[in-house]
Design a protein around this motif. Structure first.
Motif, mmCIF file in Angstrom:
data_model
loop_
_atom_site.group_PDB
_atom_site.id
_atom_site.type_symbol
_atom_site.label_atom_id
_atom_site.label_comp_id
_atom_site.label_asym_id
_atom_site.label_seq_id
_atom_site.Cartn_x
_atom_site.Cartn_y
_atom_site.Cartn_z
ATOM 1 N N ARG A 126 -118.747 -29.025 -95.127
ATOM 2 C CA ARG A 126 -118.476 -29.145 -96.564
ATOM 3 C C ARG A 126 -117.471 -28.101 -97.051
ATOM 4 O O ARG A 126 -116.727 -28.328 -97.990
ATOM 5 C CB ARG A 126 -119.767 -28.939 -97.340
ATOM 6 C CG ARG A 126 -120.610 -30.152 -97.467
ATOM 7 C CD ARG A 126 -120.103 -30.956 -98.661
ATOM 8 N NE ARG A 126 -120.977 -32.062 -98.924
ATOM 9 C CZ ARG A 126 -122.186 -31.936 -99.438
ATOM 10 N NH1 ARG A 126 -122.659 -30.761 -99.738
ATOM 11 N NH2 ARG A 126 -122.910 -32.986 -99.660
ATOM 12 N N SER A 127 -117.507 -26.953 -96.399
ATOM 13 C CA SER A 127 -116.647 -25.864 -96.872
ATOM 14 C C SER A 127 -115.177 -26.103 -96.522
ATOM 15 O O SER A 127 -114.299 -25.418 -97.033
ATOM 16 C CB SER A 127 -117.099 -24.528 -96.266
ATOM 17 O OG SER A 127 -116.747 -24.473 -94.906
ATOM 18 N N LEU A 128 -114.939 -27.062 -95.632
ATOM 19 C CA LEU A 128 -113.538 -27.354 -95.286
ATOM 20 C C LEU A 128 -112.875 -28.114 -96.423
ATOM 21 O O LEU A 128 -113.532 -28.896 -97.119
ATOM 22 C CB LEU A 128 -113.473 -28.225 -94.021
ATOM 23 C CG LEU A 128 -114.047 -27.636 -92.732
ATOM 24 C CD1 LEU A 128 -114.059 -28.708 -91.640
ATOM 25 C CD2 LEU A 128 -113.211 -26.447 -92.276
ATOM 26 N N ASN A 129 -111.596 -27.899 -96.597
ATOM 27 C CA ASN A 129 -110.909 -28.735 -97.590
ATOM 28 C C ASN A 129 -110.571 -30.084 -96.973
ATOM 29 O O ASN A 129 -110.672 -30.278 -95.760
ATOM 30 C CB ASN A 129 -109.669 -28.023 -98.152
ATOM 31 C CG ASN A 129 -108.657 -27.714 -97.074
ATOM 32 O OD1 ASN A 129 -108.618 -28.390 -96.055
ATOM 33 N ND2 ASN A 129 -107.857 -26.691 -97.282
ATOM 34 N N ASN A 130 -110.155 -31.024 -97.816
ATOM 35 C CA ASN A 130 -109.935 -32.397 -97.335
ATOM 36 C C ASN A 130 -108.884 -32.473 -96.243
ATOM 37 O O ASN A 130 -108.953 -33.325 -95.363
ATOM 38 C CB ASN A 130 -109.525 -33.293 -98.506
ATOM 39 C CG ASN A 130 -110.703 -33.558 -99.418
ATOM 40 O OD1 ASN A 130 -111.838 -33.625 -98.951
ATOM 41 N ND2 ASN A 130 -110.448 -33.663 -100.709
ATOM 42 N N LYS A 131 -107.899 -31.579 -96.338
ATOM 43 C CA LYS A 131 -106.816 -31.577 -95.354
ATOM 44 C C LYS A 131 -107.370 -31.421 -93.938
ATOM 45 O O LYS A 131 -106.844 -31.998 -92.996
ATOM 46 C CB LYS A 131 -105.862 -30.412 -95.686
ATOM 47 C CG LYS A 131 -104.554 -30.448 -94.973
ATOM 48 C CD LYS A 131 -103.583 -29.473 -95.607
ATOM 49 C CE LYS A 131 -103.500 -28.205 -94.820
ATOM 50 N NZ LYS A 131 -102.497 -27.264 -95.335
ATOM 51 N N HIS A 132 -108.432 -30.635 -93.832
ATOM 52 C CA HIS A 132 -108.997 -30.392 -92.505
ATOM 53 C C HIS A 132 -110.255 -31.228 -92.249
ATOM 54 O O HIS A 132 -110.567 -31.542 -91.112
ATOM 55 C CB HIS A 132 -109.314 -28.900 -92.346
ATOM 56 C CG HIS A 132 -108.101 -28.034 -92.452
ATOM 57 N ND1 HIS A 132 -107.839 -27.231 -93.534
ATOM 58 C CD2 HIS A 132 -107.038 -27.884 -91.622
ATOM 59 C CE1 HIS A 132 -106.684 -26.615 -93.368
ATOM 60 N NE2 HIS A 132 -106.176 -26.994 -92.221
#
Lengths: 178, 522
Positions: A126-132
């Protein structure tokens, strides 16, 4: 999906369209759900994706697999929903700050994952941004190759690989620290 | 001791996670992991992470089959609208096409009358090849330049010229020595070439009719290669300290008449000439220092004024560099096939534009039309370089399956000769193991590819050269069995119109033709 089906879909043949939807509905819903992380949003998006696909069927030239093409549309639809959600969340956050409201759970499905053994990794994802996060989901859940992810997202495969590297390194670090 | 470093091992682990690791790399990684406990531990943690990710994703979403709604029914009504819209759009497109056709007929009628006295139609050179070529016209003023090449038809190599229809073949050098590698001066008036006629490789120039022969370099220059400056006033050349190649190469510049020689590299440097700037003011080269132990170090890209002043180190880089100029002040360099940097000639820090772990297949074009191709497995990705950014363009996925319609796997050969002079189109040659060649005409941006001759050519292509107007091509084709190579001519416009045409054979000497180059138009 053979070319005859597609031609029938282009011509508005309801049976052909039903066949297409039946074939891909489950995949598309799961893709939307995995990106949006919200059942209702995914349900709405699934319809939106098929409508968008039918509107732009003429642009499908058969150079890529039909599923890859459909996934590209799905990602675009989901991304625009995420952008809208982000704006909406920003407004909600502002209102909450203004009125000191106790906001609802931003992620209702947290109730579900409370009982899951992998809550820790789920929160890290969840902590990742959408790009990753999106390449990670496409790679590890939808089992797409780097090349297919590149085609779906419209970015170079090298970029997909480096985003996956970043995501794995970050998850690795997050899980190690806890 | 393993052959790869810990850092490389980590890279390989990630490549492996994405199923991009090649067999040779896998063996190196496994060897490394056998000997490095910390990397092995890291590898196991990465594998565990992969497993956990799959597990958590599937646990989360596998039981979600979606709503019980009937999407086809939901979209039926809108679909009728879509269908109607599509038909309406088709009708609109048909109407627009008809109107366009009428406009074209009227316009071409006007154009024909003007063309009687004007230059050749440039519909191929500037038009979109995806559009049907309906305005083909006879050529009122065919290109009348010469094609220079070297051939050993007399028993030793000589420099020849001929017209594009094969007429007026003339031996210009006519000397018992080996006269090879003709290069036209940019104004098309002189031909430079290499000759060992006095026992040493030297650069010579002569007029296009062979007159006014002039020796530019001297025997003790030990010349290996040369390149005209774009303005034709100077020639850059590579030299060796002795007649026998020692591994050390020097770079020099001389005036077009052989005067004013300047050595750009130092005595303890070994250089590789890379490129002239388009304004002929600067030279980009690669150099490394030669240590007392005869090993090289400090490998880097340099830029220097053509008069030998203002030498600047631009970037540390291996000696595997390809240069493409954006304009007189900026150029791109593909370094070691994995990184593309954009450089400024004023020496400001280079910008990394693209970086890959998988080698980039090709970079080609010039000016605003510079592309590179990333080839992974069976898919080709086209990228356009725009300033310090890159934009993704065409994708050719599942390329081998696409090639099945061409009946051969498509291996794109050396891209250096692809682009037409305006950089918008390319001629790609595919040599197959069966000893045949296929030719494809394509848009430089990868949006179109077209087989030129419907039947394969039963020869290998060894060299391609475009006419300056981008309308014709010569190819050097031969058979490896006989080691004989002849020169063939392709009229691009006519061949695109009629795929049953074949390349026209210009030489029939049972000899070896090399380096055919078209005379620039004055």
């Amino acid at each position: 999906m053979d070319s005859q089906w597609l031609e029938q879909c282009r011509e508005g043949d309801i049976l052909a369209i039903e066949k297409m939807v039946h074939l891909y509905q489950k995949d598309i819903f799961r893709l939307a759900f995995s990106i949006l992380d919200n059942y209702d949003e995914a349900e709405d998006s699934t319809q939106e994706i098929f409508l968008a696909a039918l509107r732009t069927l003429d642009s499908f030239r058969g150079d890529s697999a039909f599923k890859t093409w459909l996934f590209s549309i799905s990602i675009n639809v989901c991304r625009s929903r995420l952008r809208r959600n982000k704006n909406r969340n920003n407004v909600l956050q502002t209102l909450q700050n203004l009125f000191q409201l106790q906001g609802g759970n931003e992620y209702p499905e947290n109730e579900v994952i409370k009982n899951e053994a992998d809550t820790e990794i789920w929160l890290a994802i969840r902590s990742l941004n959408n790009k990753h996060r999106i390449p990670l989901i496409l790679r590890y859940y939808h089992d797409l190759s780097v090349i297919d992810i590149a085609a779906v997202l419209g970015i170079p495969p090298g970029t997909v690989h480096s985003r996956l590297n970043h995501a794995r390194n970050k998850l690795h670090a997050l899980l190690k620290d806890e | 001791m393993t052959r790869i470093t810990h850092k490389q091992a980590q890279k390989y682990m990630h490549l492996n996670a994405d199923k991009l690791l090649q067999e040779g790399q896998r063996a190196e990684l496994e060897e490394h992991l056998r000997e490095c406990a910390s990397c092995l531990a890291l590898s196991e943690r990465l594998n565990a992470l992969d497993h956990r990710l799959k597990k958590v994703f599937h646990a989360r979403w596998d039981n979600q089959d979606g709503p019980e709604m009937n999407i086809p029914a939901t979209i039926r009504s809108p679909n009728r609208r879509v269908s109607t819209t599509n038909r309406f759009m088709m009708g609109l497109k048909f109407l627009a096409g008809t109107v366009l056709l009428l406009v074209l007929v009227v316009a071409s009628d006007t154009l024909f009358s003007k063309l009687k006295t004007s230059s050749i139609s440039n519909s191929i050179a500037t038009g979109s090849p995806t559009a049907p070529i309906t305005t083909f016209t006879p050529r009122p003023q065919p290109y009348n330049g010469l094609i220079a090449f070297d051939s050993n038809k007399t028993g030793n190599f000589e420099i020849y010229t001929m017209h594009m229809d094969g007429s007026d073949e003339t031996n210009l050098s006519n000397n018992p020595g080996q006269d090879i590698l003709p290069e036209w001066s940019p104004d098309g008036k002189r031909i430079a070439f290499m000759s060992d006629r006095n026992g040493y490789n030297n650069i010579y120039t002569m007029n296009s009719d062979g007159s006014e022969l002039s020796q530019l370099s001297q025997n003790d220059d030990f010349v290996w290669a040369f390149t005209w400056s774009p303005d034709g006033k100077q020639i850059a050349y590579e030299t060796s300290p002795s007649q026998v190649y020692s591994g050390q190469i020097g770079i020099g510049v001389m005036n077009a008449d052989g005067s004013g020689k300047i050595k750009l590299t130092g005595n303890l440097e070994s250089g590789t000439f890379l490129s002239w700037s388009p304004d002929s003011q600067k030279i980009v080269y690669h150099a490394q220092d030669l240590g007392s132990d005869q090993n090289f170090s400090n490998s880097a890209i340099y830029i220097i004024n053509a008069d030998g002043t203002n030498k600047m180190k631009l970037l540390d880089a291996d000696n595997n560099v390809m240069i493409k100029w954006e304009d007189a002040q900026h150029f791109y360099a593909l370094i070691s096939s994995v990184q593309i940097y954009r450089f400024s000639t004023d020496g400001t820090p280079a910008e990394l534009v693209a970086s890959y772990e998988i080698p980039i297949s090709s970079m080609f074009g010039s000016g605003q039309n510079i592309y590179y191709i990333e080839k992974i497995s069976d898919t080709w990705f086209w990228h356009h370089l725009e300033g310090a950014t890159t934009t993704s363009g065409s994708i050719w996925p599942s390329f081998s399956s696409k090639c099945q319609s061409y009946q051969k796997d498509l291996y794109l050969n050396d891209a250096s000769n692809w682009p037409s002079p305006n950089g918008e189109f390319g001629l790609v040659n595919v040599s197959c193991f069966e000893g045949v060649s296929l030719f494809y005409y394509l848009n430089a941006d990868g949006t179109m590819i077209k087989l030129l001759f419907k039947d394969p050519i039963p020869l290998y292509n060894l060299g391609t050269s475009w006419s300056p107007d981008g309308k014709y091509v010569t190819v050097e084709m031969g058979s490896f069995e006989t080691a004989k190579v002849d020169l063939y001519f392709i009229d691009m416009e006519r061949t695109l119109l009629d795929p049953s045409l074949r390349p026209i054979r210009l030489t029939t000497d049972n000899a070896r033709i090399n380096q055919a180059v078209w005379q620039p138009q004055p």
